[in-house]
Write a protein that holds these residues in place. Structure first.
Motif, PDB file in Angstrom:
ATOM      1  N   ALA A  24     -49.507 103.010   1.069  1.00  0.00           N
ATOM      2  CA  ALA A  24     -48.521 102.151   0.410  1.00  0.00           C
ATOM      3  C   ALA A  24     -49.031 100.714   0.337  1.00  0.00           C
ATOM      4  O   ALA A  24     -48.803 100.008  -0.662  1.00  0.00           O
ATOM      5  N   PHE A  25     -49.734 100.284   1.380  1.00  0.00           N
ATOM      6  CA  PHE A  25     -50.322  98.943   1.345  1.00  0.00           C
ATOM      7  C   PHE A  25     -51.362  98.840   0.232  1.00  0.00           C
ATOM      8  O   PHE A  25     -51.440  97.825  -0.467  1.00  0.00           O
ATOM      9  N   MET A  26     -52.158  99.892   0.065  1.00  0.00           N
ATOM     10  CA  MET A  26     -53.135  99.886  -1.022  1.00  0.00           C
ATOM     11  C   MET A  26     -52.435  99.755  -2.374  1.00  0.00           C
ATOM     12  O   MET A  26     -52.891  99.001  -3.254  1.00  0.00           O
ATOM     13  N   ALA A  27     -51.330 100.467  -2.557  1.00  0.00           N
ATOM     14  CA  ALA A  27     -50.594 100.380  -3.812  1.00  0.00           C
ATOM     15  C   ALA A  27     -50.047  98.969  -4.034  1.00  0.00           C
ATOM     16  O   ALA A  27     -50.081  98.441  -5.154  1.00  0.00           O
ATOM     17  N   ALA A  28     -49.530  98.342  -2.967  1.00  0.00           N
ATOM     18  CA  ALA A  28     -49.021  96.979  -3.097  1.00  0.00           C
ATOM     19  C   ALA A  28     -50.144  96.005  -3.438  1.00  0.00           C
ATOM     20  O   ALA A  28     -49.960  95.073  -4.245  1.00  0.00           O
ATOM     21  N   MET A  29     -51.304  96.197  -2.838  1.00  0.00           N
ATOM     22  CA  MET A  29     -52.448  95.341  -3.157  1.00  0.00           C
ATOM     23  C   MET A  29     -52.857  95.488  -4.617  1.00  0.00           C
ATOM     24  O   MET A  29     -53.129  94.495  -5.312  1.00  0.00           O
ATOM     25  N   LEU A  30     -52.907  96.732  -5.094  1.00  0.00           N
ATOM     26  CA  LEU A  30     -53.264  96.946  -6.496  1.00  0.00           C
ATOM     27  C   LEU A  30     -52.251  96.283  -7.422  1.00  0.00           C
ATOM     28  O   LEU A  30     -52.621  95.657  -8.420  1.00  0.00           O
ATOM     29  N   GLY A  31     -50.975  96.418  -7.100  1.00  0.00           N
ATOM     30  CA  GLY A  31     -49.959  95.771  -7.924  1.00  0.00           C
ATOM     31  C   GLY A  31     -50.124  94.265  -7.958  1.00  0.00           C
ATOM     32  O   GLY A  31     -49.905  93.630  -8.996  1.00  0.00           O
ATOM     33  N   THR A  32     -50.532  93.678  -6.843  1.00  0.00           N
ATOM     34  CA  THR A  32     -50.688  92.220  -6.797  1.00  0.00           C
ATOM     35  C   THR A  32     -51.821  91.750  -7.698  1.00  0.00           C
ATOM     36  O   THR A  32     -51.668  90.792  -8.459  1.00  0.00           O
ATOM     37  N   VAL A  33     -52.975  92.395  -7.612  1.00  0.00           N
ATOM     38  CA  VAL A  33     -54.134  91.905  -8.362  1.00  0.00           C
ATOM     39  C   VAL A  33     -54.086  92.310  -9.828  1.00  0.00           C
ATOM     40  O   VAL A  33     -54.781  91.704 -10.653  1.00  0.00           O
ATOM     41  N   LEU A  34     -53.280  93.328 -10.167  1.00  0.00           N
ATOM     42  CA  LEU A  34     -53.194  93.739 -11.565  1.00  0.00           C
ATOM     43  C   LEU A  34     -52.071  93.037 -12.309  1.00  0.00           C
ATOM     44  O   LEU A  34     -52.040  93.067 -13.547  1.00  0.00           O
ATOM     45  N   PHE A  82     -44.976  92.388  -5.347  1.00  0.00           N
ATOM     46  CA  PHE A  82     -46.034  93.133  -4.659  1.00  0.00           C
ATOM     47  C   PHE A  82     -46.620  92.305  -3.502  1.00  0.00           C
ATOM     48  O   PHE A  82     -46.997  92.856  -2.463  1.00  0.00           O
ATOM     49  N   TRP A  83     -46.713  91.011  -3.698  1.00  0.00           N
ATOM     50  CA  TRP A  83     -47.215  90.110  -2.656  1.00  0.00           C
ATOM     51  C   TRP A  83     -46.370  90.249  -1.383  1.00  0.00           C
ATOM     52  O   TRP A  83     -46.891  90.379  -0.276  1.00  0.00           O
ATOM     53  N   GLU A  84     -45.055  90.217  -1.541  1.00  0.00           N
ATOM     54  CA  GLU A  84     -44.162  90.348  -0.391  1.00  0.00           C
ATOM     55  C   GLU A  84     -44.222  91.749   0.200  1.00  0.00           C
ATOM     56  O   GLU A  84     -44.045  91.928   1.411  1.00  0.00           O
ATOM     57  N   ALA A  85     -44.464  92.753  -0.648  1.00  0.00           N
ATOM     58  CA  ALA A  85     -44.614  94.114  -0.129  1.00  0.00           C
ATOM     59  C   ALA A  85     -45.827  94.209   0.805  1.00  0.00           C
ATOM     60  O   ALA A  85     -45.775  94.907   1.830  1.00  0.00           O
ATOM     61  N   THR A  86     -46.910  93.514   0.478  1.00  0.00           N
ATOM     62  CA  THR A  86     -48.072  93.523   1.377  1.00  0.00           C
ATOM     63  C   THR A  86     -47.744  92.868   2.715  1.00  0.00           C
ATOM     64  O   THR A  86     -48.203  93.324   3.763  1.00  0.00           O
ATOM     65  N   SER A  87     -46.922  91.815   2.692  1.00  0.00           N
ATOM     66  CA  SER A  87     -46.539  91.166   3.953  1.00  0.00           C
ATOM     67  C   SER A  87     -45.713  92.108   4.816  1.00  0.00           C
ATOM     68  O   SER A  87     -45.928  92.214   6.032  1.00  0.00           O
ATOM     69  N   LEU A  88     -44.762  92.793   4.205  1.00  0.00           N
ATOM     70  CA  LEU A  88     -43.909  93.708   4.962  1.00  0.00           C
ATOM     71  C   LEU A  88     -44.714  94.887   5.508  1.00  0.00           C
ATOM     72  O   LEU A  88     -44.554  95.286   6.674  1.00  0.00           O
ATOM     73  N   LEU A  89     -45.587  95.453   4.681  1.00  0.00           N
ATOM     74  CA  LEU A  89     -46.376  96.600   5.130  1.00  0.00           C
ATOM     75  C   LEU A  89     -47.398  96.188   6.187  1.00  0.00           C
ATOM     76  O   LEU A  89     -47.669  96.959   7.126  1.00  0.00           O
ATOM     77  N   SER A  90     -47.964  94.993   6.069  1.00  0.00           N
ATOM     78  CA  SER A  90     -48.892  94.534   7.108  1.00  0.00           C
ATOM     79  C   SER A  90     -48.157  94.309   8.421  1.00  0.00           C
ATOM     80  O   SER A  90     -48.711  94.549   9.507  1.00  0.00           O
ATOM     81  N   ALA A  93     -42.812  82.838   5.465  1.00  0.00           N
ATOM     82  CA  ALA A  93     -42.515  81.444   5.125  1.00  0.00           C
ATOM     83  C   ALA A  93     -43.403  80.979   3.973  1.00  0.00           C
ATOM     84  O   ALA A  93     -42.943  80.283   3.050  1.00  0.00           O
ATOM     85  N   GLY A  94     -44.668  81.352   4.017  1.00  0.00           N
ATOM     86  CA  GLY A  94     -45.550  81.016   2.902  1.00  0.00           C
ATOM     87  C   GLY A  94     -45.120  81.684   1.609  1.00  0.00           C
ATOM     88  O   GLY A  94     -45.242  81.097   0.517  1.00  0.00           O
ATOM     89  N   GLY A  95     -44.590  82.914   1.713  1.00  0.00           N
ATOM     90  CA  GLY A  95     -44.091  83.593   0.522  1.00  0.00           C
ATOM     91  C   GLY A  95     -42.927  82.858  -0.119  1.00  0.00           C
ATOM     92  O   GLY A  95     -42.824  82.790  -1.347  1.00  0.00           O
ATOM     93  N   LEU A  96     -42.044  82.303   0.704  1.00  0.00           N
ATOM     94  CA  LEU A  96     -40.944  81.510   0.150  1.00  0.00           C
ATOM     95  C   LEU A  96     -41.469  80.278  -0.585  1.00  0.00           C
ATOM     96  O   LEU A  96     -40.966  79.910  -1.661  1.00  0.00           O
ATOM     97  N   ALA A  97     -42.469  79.617   0.009  1.00  0.00           N
ATOM     98  CA  ALA A  97     -43.069  78.459  -0.664  1.00  0.00           C
ATOM     99  C   ALA A  97     -43.701  78.881  -1.988  1.00  0.00           C
ATOM    100  O   ALA A  97     -43.551  78.198  -3.018  1.00  0.00           O
ATOM    101  N   LEU A  98     -44.408  80.002  -1.964  1.00  0.00           N
ATOM    102  CA  LEU A  98     -45.034  80.488  -3.189  1.00  0.00           C
ATOM    103  C   LEU A  98     -43.993  80.789  -4.259  1.00  0.00           C
ATOM    104  O   LEU A  98     -44.182  80.453  -5.439  1.00  0.00           O
ATOM    105  N   PHE A  99     -42.879  81.400  -3.862  1.00  0.00           N
ATOM    106  CA  PHE A  99     -41.837  81.721  -4.831  1.00  0.00           C
ATOM    107  C   PHE A  99     -41.253  80.448  -5.448  1.00  0.00           C
ATOM    108  O   PHE A  99     -40.980  80.399  -6.658  1.00  0.00           O
ATOM    109  N   GLY A 100     -41.076  79.421  -4.614  1.00  0.00           N
ATOM    110  CA  GLY A 100     -40.618  78.149  -5.151  1.00  0.00           C
ATOM    111  C   GLY A 100     -41.588  77.576  -6.170  1.00  0.00           C
ATOM    112  O   GLY A 100     -41.190  77.076  -7.230  1.00  0.00           O
TER     113      GLY A 100
END
Length: 780
Positions: free
Chosen positions: A117-127, A137-145, A171-178
């Motif tokens: 599932a982490f691999m799938a989230a990574m693929l979604g992020t870069v694609l 997908f970025w947040e999915a990688t954080s949760l799965l990690s 916390a970094g994800g929230l900053a990124l979303f902003g």
């Protein structure tokens, strides 16, 4: 196969892999590795077209109202990451199956599901070509990690490290979303392709600085840049397959990936590149010092990973085609040798149950093939020819020498790369070839599953160095072109002649050998240094978390202490403050001018309610106070009835009767009189607040009644209730249709309260069985 189909297959394959991992049989347990392998083949088939300049675009409608589409894009840079994610994912799946061979099948299946599932989230992020989709997908990688780091949930250090990584990256994800939202506001799109076309609007607008700063914060936390570098070494509490995948080759490079994407867009924003260069150099130096100071096998590798991430961020900050090629070459080289070294470290720890580097030695006689793999990987990490690590280091120095910076980046790179050479020597020679007297035996030997990953990556490291043209044409040049924003055809060759870069490489190897020779002396000196205890980002994080928890405990003790009077007091004071602020802003609109005539019957009902309120406030008898509250409720119902709202009146009658019955059923079990527990001072405070609150509400209502009545809302309800809601009773339409969710919430509150009281009454009526047994029947 479409990109969306490949992405869907990756997510579905995680579930299939979970079930396949529970099967019995030595061969069938490796079936989950087929999923990343098939995806690797699929993406590899795109390499010729991408090398010829093609870019694959796919767009699928998702939330069109918010301008969010499932937009996917495959160019040279995303192809580089997709191949690494799926290729190394295949080797990690094979290694993990062998690594967990002695564990229960359910544990192996759980790990395979999380890693796939982490691999799938990574693929979604870069694609992803849409920033909102990418963020999901970025947040999915954080949760799965988080789940992978805390996989061994019985260990306190694993749970603590998992929570730390989630808090920092979250916390970094929230900053990124902003930052993403600000970019969308500035250019009116979240598509990366369209942002590239409208980048001048963002650069010239007022939202550039806050948007880019927030994006950088999100990327710095994800890629463990200073001062957020402390979470990555702690994440080594994860099982070794997770460390090899998440924290060396893939997830920690997500921040690097996004920074590089924005670097190609922000060529005219010089402070962006300068910031990346400074932060990258700071991360390199701090991580290099911590690498010498570390004691654990995986901890040393983790600190060197942080230093490598700093190198990548520093290279992204430099401009031109050479830094772009250096970034892509270093990404491949680092993925090859660092994943292999983590595999070898995991095999050594798995075989000996020893994680301290200084306690290992002489493992080559027990693990000869692993020793061969660790030598290949460490030589590439040190930058010896003909490994790909040597070529990437040449481009690293060429990018720095050709930049418009002074000699500081070159000096920092020489120091840090010398530490990397020493680290490569220590993590390979010490555990496998030195101190041959320890350990004397091992618990697990080498298996094909444990050897496939490190040997494959070790051989690839030397093949990429001996035949760089193949990698350069199909992978590196397309990736560098996408990163640079223009076609790049730099030669990725092993021999560049007698150049300053070659001299710097020789200097780095020489200094690295000296550092490796004096490693123990430097290690003890840095370990005893008070500087690290004084300036420790990990301790600062812990103090911050402890401070937040202390504030939470103190505020909870004050605000959630079980004292209903204090709850009401705080609520009334807050309401008074809000009303006073509103009255002050209105600028004298609150007047006591008379409005209309005084009606006798409504006035009598209001006085009737006032009497009920006074009775409820003054009496000490619980049932009398309850009757007083009921008088106020029934008076309100009669008031509704007088003003032409019989349905509201009936509802109020029904609710008031139900509440009285339920409360009466409870109150009959309580003492007849309530003991006074409030002090005179508290009573005076309550009386003053009640009077002030009543006066403010009276003034507000009286002032509103003196204003002209605005009929727009009532006219709207009257005109549309029949046409749009098909109801002739306007009040019912308002309750059931226009404010249906509000009404549903009110019904739910009353229903849940009734169920709660019913449960309490059943508990009171039911006598404990033990009590009845102890008091009933003859004693034997």
């Amino acid at each position: 196969m479409h990109l969306a189909a490949a992405l869907l297959l990756a997510w579905a394959g995680a579930l299939v892999g979970w079930r396949a991992a529970t099967l019995s049989g030595a061969v069938t347990r490796y079936l989950p590795a087929l999923l990343p392998f098939l995806l690797f083949v699929h993406f590899a088939q795109h390499a010729p077209g991408i090398a010829a300049g093609a870019v694959v675009h796919e767009t699928w409608a998702w939330v069109p109202a918010l301008d969010v589409d499932l937009a996917l894009r495959l160019d040279g840079f995303s192809l580089l990451f997709a191949l690494l994610i799926t290729g190394i994912g295949t080797l990690v799946s094979i290694y993990a199956t062998a690594y967990f061979s002695d564990a229960p099948r359910r544990e192996n299946a759980r790990f395979m599901f999380l890693i796939l599932a982490f691999m799938a989230a990574m693929l979604g992020t870069v694609l992803s070509d849409n920033l909102i989709v990418m963020f999901v997908f970025w947040e999915a990688t954080s949760l799965l990690s988080f789940m992978l780091i805390g996989f061994e949930r019985h260990r306190a250090d694993a749970r603590k490290a998992a929570l730390q990584s989630l808090l920092v990256t979250g916390a970094g994800g929230l900053a990124l979303f902003g930052g993403i939202l600000l970019i969308g506001l500035a250019v009116d799109t979240y598509s990366l392709s369209l942002i590239a076309e409208r980048i001048e609007t963002l650069v010239a607008g007022p939202l550039l600085v806050p948007a880019i700063v927030l994006v950088m914060l999100g990327c710095f936390t994800k890629s463990a840049q200073f001062p957020f570098h402390f979470w990555l070494p702690q994440a080594m509490a994860a099982p070794t397959p997770a460390s090899a995948y998440l924290h060396s080759a893939t997830m920690v490079k997500l921040g690097v990936y996004l920074l590089a994407r924005f670097d190609s867009l922000l060529q005219s924003v010089h402070w962006y590149g300068d910031t990346l260069t400074v932060v990258g150099m700071a991360t390199m130096l701090v991580a290099a010092l911590h690498a010498v100071r570390a004691t654990g096998y995986k901890a040393v590798l983790a600190q060197s990973t942080v230093a490598s991430l700093g190198i990548l961020v520093m290279l992204i900050g430099l401009r031109g085609p050479v830094p772009a090629m250096a970034v892509c070459g270093f990404i491949i080289a680092h993925a090859f040798y660092k994943a292999a070294l983590f595999f070898c470290a995991g095999t050594a720890i798995h075989a000996t149950h020893i994680s301290e580097l200084r306690k290992l030695g002489g493992l080559a006689r027990f693990l000869p093939y692993t020793a061969c793999a660790v030598v290949l990987a460490s030589m590439s990490m040190a930058g010896f020819p003909p490994f790909v690590g040597f070529i990437s280091k040449e481009y690293l120095f060429e990018a720095q020498l050709g930049s418009d910076w002074n000699a500081i980046p070159v000096i920092v790179a020489v120091i840090v790369n010398s530490v990397m050479v020493a680290t490569a020597a220590v993590v390979s020679l010490r555990p496998f070839f030195l101190s041959r007297n320890r350990p004397k035996s091992i618990h697990h030997g080498e298996t094909p599953g444990l050897l496939a990953g490190p040997l494959t990556l070790g051989v690839l490291g030397i093949c990429a160095g001996l035949a760089p043209g193949f990698f350069s044409y199909y992978v590196l040049n397309p990736a560098a072109s996408a990163l640079h924003g223009a076609a790049t055809t730099l030669p990725f060759s092993l021999w560049h002649g007698l150049t300053p870069m070659l001299a710097l490489s020789g200097l780095v190897i020489t200094l690295g050998a000296l550092l490796a020779w004096h490693w123990d002396r430097l290690h003890h000196a840095l370990e005893r240094s008070p500087l690290f205890g004084r300036f420790n980002a990990g301790k600062t994080y812990q103090r911050t978390v402890d401070g937040i928890l202390s504030v939470a405990r103190a505020s909870t003790a004050q605000l959630q202490n079980g004292d209903m009077r204090r709850y009401t007091l705080i609520t009334v004071i807050a309401l008074l403050g809000i009303m006073a602020w509103a009255m002050a802003r209105s600028g004298g609109a609150w007047t006591l001018s008379p409005a209309g005539t005084v009606l006798v019957l409504p006035t009598a009902l209001l006085l009737f309610g006032v009497v009920g309120g006074l009775v409820a406030a003054r009496t000490q008898k619980i049932l009398v106070g309850l009757v007083g509250v009921g008088i106020v409720g029934y008076g309100s119902a009669l008031f509704f009835l007088l003003h032409g709202a019989p349905d509201l009146a009936l509802t109020q009658f029904a609710v008031e009767t139900l509440v009285l019955i339920v409360l009466m059923a409870v109150m009959v079990r309580l003492p007849e009189r309530a003991e006074g527990r409030r002090e005179p001072r508290e009573r005076r405070t309550d009386a003053v607040l009640a009077i002030v609150f009543g006066v403010v509400v009276f003034v507000a209502l009286f002032s509103m009644l003196s204003l002209p009545f605005d009929t727009r809302l009532s006219d709207f309800f009257g005109a549309t209730s029949l046409l749009e809601a098909h109801g002739r009773n306007v009040v019912n339409v308002i309750i059931v249709d226009y404010r249906a969710l509000d009404t549903l919430g009110e019904i739910a509150v009353v229903g849940f309260a009734t169920l709660g009281v019913w449960g309490l009454l059943r508990g009171i009526n039911r006598k404990p069985a033990s009590a009845s047994r102890s008091h009933g029947g003859p004693q034997k």
